[in-house]
Design a protein around this motif. Structure first.
Motif, PDB file in Angstrom:
ATOM      1  N   ASP A  80       1.035  -1.164  -0.062  1.00  0.00           N
ATOM      2  CA  ASP A  80      -0.171   0.140  -0.097  1.00  0.00           C
ATOM      3  C   ASP A  80       0.804   1.380  -0.098  1.00  0.00           C
ATOM      4  N   ALA A  81       0.398   2.230   0.434  1.00  0.00           N
ATOM      5  CA  ALA A  81       1.181   3.499   0.362  1.00  0.00           C
ATOM      6  C   ALA A  81       2.547   3.393   1.052  1.00  0.00           C
ATOM      7  N   VAL A  82       2.596   2.846   2.273  1.00  0.00           N
ATOM      8  CA  VAL A  82       3.756   2.598   2.991  1.00  0.00           C
ATOM      9  C   VAL A  82       3.845   1.348   3.001  1.00  0.00           C
ATOM     10  N   PRO A  83       4.566   0.454   2.355  1.00  0.00           N
ATOM     11  CA  PRO A  83       4.772  -1.032   2.412  1.00  0.00           C
ATOM     12  C   PRO A  83       4.926  -1.337   4.141  1.00  0.00           C
ATOM     13  N   ASP A  84       4.058  -2.589   4.419  1.00  0.00           N
ATOM     14  CA  ASP A  84       3.817  -2.949   5.824  1.00  0.00           C
ATOM     15  C   ASP A  84       5.293  -3.603   6.218  1.00  0.00           C
ATOM     16  N   PHE A  85       6.084  -4.029   5.312  1.00  0.00           N
ATOM     17  CA  PHE A  85       7.371  -4.673   5.945  1.00  0.00           C
ATOM     18  C   PHE A  85       8.399  -3.679   6.424  1.00  0.00           C
ATOM     19  N   LEU A  86       8.294  -2.474   6.177  1.00  0.00           N
ATOM     20  CA  LEU A  86       8.964  -1.335   6.637  1.00  0.00           C
ATOM     21  C   LEU A  86       9.032  -1.172   8.111  1.00  0.00           C
ATOM     22  N   ALA A  87       9.911  -1.273   8.758  1.00  0.00           N
ATOM     23  CA  ALA A  87      10.197  -1.485  10.295  1.00  0.00           C
ATOM     24  C   ALA A  87       9.640  -0.095  10.776  1.00  0.00           C
ATOM     25  N   LEU A  88       8.851   0.162  11.879  1.00  0.00           N
ATOM     26  CA  LEU A  88       8.308   1.199  12.620  1.00  0.00           C
ATOM     27  C   LEU A  88       7.293   2.073  11.550  1.00  0.00           C
ATOM     28  N   VAL A  89       7.530   2.342  10.265  1.00  0.00           N
ATOM     29  CA  VAL A  89       6.476   3.005   9.730  1.00  0.00           C
ATOM     30  C   VAL A  89       5.460   2.223   8.896  1.00  0.00           C
ATOM     31  N   GLY A  90       5.865   0.902   8.781  1.00  0.00           N
ATOM     32  CA  GLY A  90       5.090   0.269   7.799  1.00  0.00           C
ATOM     33  C   GLY A  90       3.639   0.003   7.992  1.00  0.00           C
ATOM     34  N   PHE A  91       2.987   0.023   9.375  1.00  0.00           N
ATOM     35  CA  PHE A  91       1.795   0.156   9.524  1.00  0.00           C
ATOM     36  C   PHE A  91       0.974   1.557   9.779  1.00  0.00           C
ATOM     37  N   SER A  92       2.060   2.618   9.613  1.00  0.00           N
ATOM     38  CA  SER A  92       1.406   3.831  10.152  1.00  0.00           C
ATOM     39  C   SER A  92       0.313   4.314   9.040  1.00  0.00           C
ATOM     40  N   ASP A  93       0.422   4.175   7.706  1.00  0.00           N
ATOM     41  CA  ASP A  93      -0.729   4.512   6.755  1.00  0.00           C
ATOM     42  C   ASP A  93      -2.030   3.744   7.353  1.00  0.00           C
ATOM     43  N   ASP A  94      -1.909   2.435   7.517  1.00  0.00           N
ATOM     44  CA  ASP A  94      -2.811   1.680   7.689  1.00  0.00           C
ATOM     45  C   ASP A  94      -3.447   2.161   9.041  1.00  0.00           C
ATOM     46  N   ILE A  95      -2.766   2.516   9.999  1.00  0.00           N
ATOM     47  CA  ILE A  95      -3.311   3.130  11.322  1.00  0.00           C
ATOM     48  C   ILE A  95      -4.023   4.269  11.117  1.00  0.00           C
ATOM     49  N   ALA A  96      -3.662   5.075  10.174  1.00  0.00           N
ATOM     50  CA  ALA A  96      -4.168   6.190   9.908  1.00  0.00           C
ATOM     51  C   ALA A  96      -5.757   6.202   9.119  1.00  0.00           C
ATOM     52  N   VAL A  97      -5.636   5.330   8.191  1.00  0.00           N
ATOM     53  CA  VAL A  97      -7.093   4.737   7.705  1.00  0.00           C
ATOM     54  C   VAL A  97      -7.910   4.219   8.600  1.00  0.00           C
ATOM     55  N   LEU A  98      -7.514   3.385   9.311  1.00  0.00           N
ATOM     56  CA  LEU A  98      -8.290   2.562  10.175  1.00  0.00           C
ATOM     57  C   LEU A  98      -8.791   3.463  11.411  1.00  0.00           C
ATOM     58  N   THR A  99      -8.037   4.595  11.889  1.00  0.00           N
ATOM     59  CA  THR A  99      -8.398   5.253  12.872  1.00  0.00           C
ATOM     60  C   THR A  99      -9.639   6.365  12.396  1.00  0.00           C
ATOM     61  N   LEU A 100      -9.457   6.831  11.277  1.00  0.00           N
ATOM     62  CA  LEU A 100     -10.360   7.619  10.450  1.00  0.00           C
ATOM     63  C   LEU A 100     -11.874   6.847  10.411  1.00  0.00           C
ATOM     64  N   ALA A 101     -11.527   5.487   9.770  1.00  0.00           N
ATOM     65  CA  ALA A 101     -12.942   4.655   9.743  1.00  0.00           C
ATOM     66  C   ALA A 101     -13.495   4.462  11.054  1.00  0.00           C
ATOM     67  N   ILE A 102     -12.677   3.974  12.073  1.00  0.00           N
ATOM     68  CA  ILE A 102     -13.206   3.695  13.188  1.00  0.00           C
ATOM     69  C   ILE A 102     -13.884   4.823  13.858  1.00  0.00           C
ATOM     70  N   ALA A 103     -13.342   6.038  13.789  1.00  0.00           N
ATOM     71  CA  ALA A 103     -14.005   7.232  14.181  1.00  0.00           C
ATOM     72  C   ALA A 103     -15.308   7.548  13.438  1.00  0.00           C
TER      73      ALA A 103
END
Length: 131
Positions: A80-103
């Motif tokens: 995806d926008a920031v590949p998940d295999f990148l240490a520390l930042v890999g799931f940062s874009d996923d977290i942003a999308v999920l946070t918005l969806a959950i809110a």
């Protein structure tokens, strides 16, 4: 909410059943595998798992389901926008999308979804301790 009970006890239990769309099918197929990889990097694991159960709940309104399934599908995509295999930042874009969806759909997350999430997280923790 018997559908949630089956999902809690066996997350893949219903994966072979006919689903309402490709997004729901892909989310069912990949959620637990991706979640296991990301669990330590997601500060709101209970909300995420509760969102999974909310998205699969037949009682959840269609618009809320669509928002959650879209965010969960993005979460399980390997690239995806920031590949998940990148240490520390890999799931940062996923977290942003999920946070918005959950809110956006927070009012649709019921206590039953949260209880199901707590049970699933407890089972995952118990399984990790056994390994």
């Amino acid at each position: 909410m018997t559908g949630l009970d089956g999902e809690i006890l066996e997350p893949d239990h219903m994966a072979g059943q006919k689903t309402k769309g490709a997004d729901e099918k892909s989310v069912r197929a990949g959620f637990w595998r991706t979640f296991a990889k990301a669990a330590g990097q997601i500060p709101f694991a209970e909300d995420l798992v509760a969102s999974y159960y909310c998205a699969l709940d037949p009682e959840t309104p269609g618009k809320a389901k669509a928002v959650l399934l879209g965010a969960l599908a993005y979460f399980i995509m390997p690239m995806d926008a920031v590949p998940d295999f990148l240490a520390l930042v890999g799931f940062s874009d996923d977290i942003a999308v999920l946070t918005l969806a959950i809110a956006t759909v927070r009012s649709n997350l019921t206590e039953a979804h949260r209880i199901a999430a707590r049970k699933s997280l407890a089972e995952l923790t118990k399984d990790k301790i056994r390994d």
